[in-house]
Design an enzyme around this catalytic site. Structure first.
Site, mmCIF file in Angstrom:
data_model
loop_
_atom_site.group_PDB
_atom_site.id
_atom_site.type_symbol
_atom_site.label_atom_id
_atom_site.label_comp_id
_atom_site.label_asym_id
_atom_site.label_seq_id
_atom_site.Cartn_x
_atom_site.Cartn_y
_atom_site.Cartn_z
ATOM 1 N N CYS A 1 0.851 -1.189 0.000
ATOM 2 C CA CYS A 1 0.000 0.000 0.000
ATOM 3 C C CYS A 1 0.891 1.244 0.000
ATOM 4 C CB CYS A 1 -0.936 -0.005 1.214
ATOM 5 S SG CYS A 1 -2.089 1.385 1.238
ATOM 6 N N ASP A 2 1.120 1.800 -1.167
ATOM 7 C CA ASP A 2 2.038 2.932 -1.312
ATOM 8 C C ASP A 2 1.748 4.101 -0.370
ATOM 9 O OD1 ASP A 2 2.026 2.421 -4.869
ATOM 10 O OD2 ASP A 2 3.474 1.705 -3.397
ATOM 11 N N PRO A 3 0.502 4.539 -0.260
ATOM 12 C CA PRO A 3 0.272 5.758 0.549
ATOM 13 C C PRO A 3 0.263 5.535 2.055
ATOM 14 C CG PRO A 3 -1.790 5.029 -0.407
ATOM 15 C CD PRO A 3 -0.722 4.133 -0.975
#
Length: 970
Positions: free
Chosen positions: A476-478
């Site tokens: 999950c990048d953010p």
């Protein structure tokens, strides 16, 4: 929605979807690509396009549109958005219309947006004129090829002016212009790419700063000035169309456009064709080369070659099930989307490592040699420490950009996962012994040693407890602020590390039986890895299990989040999926997880990534909490995460629920109007925040870039069809959904073709497998011979009837129905539903102001509940619903859903109800409405009572006593 809005069909064994209205699904689109460009065109004529030089660039801009924006989730469209339009003017009557629909939004006698595998077409009819616009690409060039066919359908001769209109050129504050080249029948827009530093000037020398619209025939007139073309009428009614001819005006340092006018006279039923090439170019020499494509022979040859190229992306599976739309998608559209991802790496010069590896999984089932090469290429960029970069550089000139400059912790995980999938399909164990060097060392080691180093890096990148550090994001990048101080850990990554380790153990045990490599003996290494896996399993359950589900991680400040005590983001789907995949969750835990997911995360549009969606920033989690609620990673049905869950369900024995995940991920005739998308591709997300913003829930992002597709295909292959490769053959373990009596599959596998039929049989107690008429004693078909065709029959026992139960705990507000329903659901591991959650905001506000709801107010409320219950029924989930149940007619609706329904009515005195309501806080119900509810409560009729399953309880008894009484009764 009626399925008549679009038609999903096969034409010459190739799929085509025809949409019959430009307004029913106004953002419906399709996409085309080749190895150097991609475009997305919607049904109204708007187009977003991009080519590589080598970084992504545009050749068609709207006024003031920033250059680097490309296809965005939920891409906004406006009148001046880049498009490919044709205006038609009847010179005899003055009637004007535009195609495909924009910008004049004409009323057509007939309309069709038709998406094929390798072309996009629009067909419209207006004022007796039929117009067909067909778009294709080429395999070799950065160019769009257009055919425009005009037919006079009337019985009279007609004089027409036809105006192709293409937004063209770059926006440049330095220099932009456009001019007509009569020798090429081309409008050529030029610009100078802006720069500040001197060295950028020399770097820009190779850029294609020209865009061109080239015609097959000389136009009657033309213009290149946007402002002069539209005048004060705007694009919806351009001034220039009211003049006899265009002004033949070149543009200098102003917004360019490419518009040509063709004057023609058509006899009755006569047809005329115009052909165009549109795209970027470096110089006049390249434009001349593109112009050669417009000869009839070359034009047709390029289109045929492009079709052949796109049609080469064929999967290894052909399904014939009772659901024709499902078959169409699995057999044609899904492999096409997989081919796009695996073929061109989403047209990036530095694809994220996780994307690069997972997209390579797509090619396992299309062109496995590509996957093999991608695995080795990725490992060349591994550091000798075992760490993988955040992006894979595809050329020596490429640089890590944007999010690939942010440290993420998950990239090593995907290597053994993809490698195992490749080995299962190909049995190519030799790849393990191929050698390659590192990014920071010229020493070459085997692929197997590279993977071992990746595993060791994952196992060492932990805190003092042995939990995986998250850095500034995992998958999950953010989720970028959980561990930016260097202490936060990811539950998902810890589980994914365990899963990757288990995959590697399986590879070593299965595909290297007699081999040795590295400095540690194989047996000793396996023993150590298995012991590590046991330790990791214990740690996952020690630190992340919260009675009913797993938390998402632990922040830098030591706070476990994704837990029931969180107001927002109480539950995340990824740790549940990967705990099941990794074997960290026991059977009892899996049952609790599935129930909790159905209660907290399941929606009629799919499983959301988290819930409730965040509505304000949490600085210990990061920018995922700043995203709009229900959008992207903040609680959307983020399909990449949802398919992990579907795959985990199949692998853990919850096949019916697994199929439900597959089913809800696909656009269909039933949900198309809500999600706004045709079943051409799986989007990266559908809007979530199902309870918070129900009016938007389900809307498609319209974005076809997603890591979902390889996993979706793998889930269909391994889970639904149960046809998974292994070292000694093909494992056959199909999972037939309860509503399918049978299905058949054509499976290409290691050079052979297997025709597999799966059906239920009443007279058997266990699965039976027959190969070419002979009983196969194991679940594996071994000694498969390349070139041979096998006939396989699988008989499955009839399923026992196990009807899900719906227990409705009912009564007026304050009777305790929610508390009892929730307690009983927890005790019996059933899904809890509260009817209050399905009220709209306006209904809640109305009740908060002391206004009673009308039947009109209640209708959408009931419909939302019914839709949700039908979703749970198809998931074979038993449900406990807290619901007032005032009206008999409403109660009867629940009896039509297929559940085994029971009603539990709580009787409480008016005095006790008044006391409870006066002490209740943070609830929208105004206590003054109690009297109206008591009056509205309709007693059970004799007909209802004769149907049985009605229980009445004294709602003033202790809660535990009532729960025990219900357990005895039900």
């Amino acid at each position: 929605m009626s399925s008549q809005i679009y038609n999903n069909k096969l034409v010459n064994d190739l799929p085509r979807i025809d949409l019959s209205s430009p307004t029913s699904l106004p953002n419906a689109s399709s996409f085309l690509w080749n190895k150097n460009m991609v475009l997305q065109a919607n049904c109204r004529g708007y187009v977003t396009s991009q080519f590589m030089q080598p970084e992504p660039a545009k050749y068609s801009h709207a006024p003031l549109l920033e250059e680097k924006t490309f296809i965005q989730p939920e891409q906004p469209f406006y009148t001046e958005h880049p498009g490919r339009f044709v205006f038609i003017k009847n010179e005899d009557t003055g009637e004007i219309f535009s195609a495909p629909y924009e910008p004049m939004k004409s009323n057509f006698d007939y309309y069709c947006f038709s998406a094929g595998i390798a072309d996009i077409q629009w067909r419209v009819s207006c004022f007796g004129i039929e117009l067909t616009m067909t778009l294709s690409l080429t395999q070799r060039h950065n160019v769009e090829l257009w055919r425009v066919d005009i037919v006079n359908k009337s019985d009279d001769e007609v004089n027409l002016s036809v105006y192709p209109y293409f937004t063209i050129g770059y926006m440049s504050w330095m220099n932009q212009s456009a001019q007509y080249d009569e020798s090429l029948y081309a409008i050529i827009a030029s610009s100078v790419t802006p720069y500040q530093k001197v060295e950028q000037y020399f770097k820009n020398q190779e850029l294609k700063d020209k865009s061109c619209l080239i015609a097959s025939t000389n136009p009657t007139s033309w213009t290149t000035s946007f402002s002069d073309f539209v005048g004060i009428g705007g694009l919806t009614r351009p001034d220039s169309l009211l003049q006899p001819t265009l002004n033949n005006l070149n543009s200098h340092y102003e917004t360019p456009v490419a518009v040509m006018q063709y004057s023609m006279t058509l006899a009755p039923k006569e047809n005329k064709r115009l052909q165009f090439a549109f795209g970027p170019a470096k110089d006049e020499a390249e434009i001349k080369q593109l112009a050669l494509l417009l000869t009839t022979t070359e034009f047709n040859s390029e289109i045929d070659s492009y079709h052949e190229y796109i049609n080469s992306g064929v999967g290894c599976l052909k399904v014939n099930s009772p659901d024709e739309e499902f078959n169409q998608f699995i057999n044609h559209w899904l492999p096409r989307q997989m081919f796009y991802h695996g073929d061109v790496n989403r047209l990036s010069t530095d694809p994220q490592t996780r994307n690069y590896v997972q997209d390579a999984m797509s090619m396992i089932y299309i062109q496995p040699d590509v996957t093999r090469a991608r695995i080795v290429f990725a490992l060349k960029q591994q550091k000798s420490s075992g760490q993988m970069p955040d992006g894979i550089l595809l050329s020596e000139q490429a640089e890590l950009k944007y999010i690939n400059q942010v440290p993420h912790a998950d990239h090593c995980v995907w290597l053994p996962i993809c490698l195992l999938a490749y080995l299962e399909e190909t049995n190519d164990a030799q790849i393990l012994f191929e050698t390659t060097a590192f990014a920071d060392s010229s020493v070459s080691v085997s692929v197997a040693e590279h993977i071992e180093l990746a595993i060791e890096w994952l196992l060492s990148s932990t805190d003092e407890r042995g939990l995986s550090l998250i850095e500034q994001g995992d998958w999950c990048d953010p989720m970028n602020m959980v561990g930016y101080k260097g202490k936060g850990v990811s539950a998902w990554l810890t589980m994914a590390t365990l899963y990757a380790l288990n995959c590697w153990i399986e590879i070593v045990e299965t595909y290297t039986p007699n081999a040795s490599y590295g400095q540690t003996s194989k047996d000793k290494q396996l023993l150590e890895y298995k012991k590590t896996a046991e330790i990791l399993t214990d740690k996952i359950n020690q630190y992340f299990w919260t009675d009913n589900w797993y938390g998402r991680g632990i922040t830098d400040d030591g706070k476990l989040f994704g837990v029931p005590t969180d107001k927002e983001g109480q539950m995340f789907v990824n740790p549940q999926s990967w705990a099941m995949l990794a074997g960290a969750a026991s059977q009892e835990q899996q049952q609790k997880i599935v129930c909790a997911v159905n209660e907290k995360l399941a929606t009629p549009y799919g499983v959301v990534m988290l819930a409730p969606s965040y509505t304000s920033m949490r600085e210990d989690i990061g920018r995922v909490t700043q995203k709009s609620a229900g959008v992207a990673e903040n609680g959307a049905v983020y399909n990449h995460a949802a398919i992990f869950y579907g795959y985990a369900l199949y692998k853990s024995g919850f096949s019916q629920q697994g199929f439900d995940v597959l089913f809800r991920m696909l656009p269909s005739a039933e949900n198309a109007e809500k999600i706004g998308q045709l079943p051409l591709y799986i989007p990266n997300y559908y809007r979530g925040a199902y309870y918070q913003f129900p009016e938007y829930a389900g809307r498609s992002s319209q974005l076809f870039n997603t890591g979902t597709v390889a996993w979706y295909y793998k889930t269909v292959l391994d889970g639904l069809c149960g046809l998974t490769g292994c070292a000694n053959g093909l494992s056959v373990e199909p999972k037939l959904p309860s509503h399918w009596p049978s299905f058949s599959v054509e499976r290409k596998f290691r050079g052979a073709v297997l025709h597999v039929t799966v059906k239920r049989h009443k007279g058997i107690s266990h699965k039976q497998l027959f190969v070419d008429g002979e009983a196969n004693e194991t679940n594996v078909i071994s000694n498969i011979v390349p070139g041979k065709c096998y006939q396989v029959e699988v008989l499955i026992p009839e399923l026992p009837q196990d009807i899900p139960k719906l227990t409705i705990v009912m009564g007026v507000s304050g009777c305790g129905k929610s508390s009892l329903a929730k307690g009983f659901a927890q005790e019996t591991n059933r899904v809890f539903m509260d009817a209050d959650d399905f009220h709209s905001k306006s209904a809640k506000m109305k009740m908060a102001h002391g206004e009673s709801l009308t039947d009109k107010d209640r209708e959408p409320w009931l419909n939302r509940m019914m839709q949700h219950l039908m979703m749970l029924f198809s998931n074979s989930q038993s449900v406990v619903l807290a619901y007032s149940g005032l009206k008999e007619s409403h109660r009867n609706k629940f009896r039509t859903l297929g559940f085994e329904v029971s009603f539990v009515k709580l009787n409480v005195s008016k005095q006790t109800l008044d006391h409870r309501l006066s002490n209740r806080v943070s609830h929208f119900f105004d206590p003054s409405l109690l009297t109206s509810q008591l009056q509205a409560m309709e007693v059970f009729s004799d007909k209802e009572r004769s149907s049985g399953n009605i229980i009445e309880l004294n709602g003033e008894l202790p809660m535990l006593s009532m729960i025990e009484m219900l357990k005895e009764e039900l």
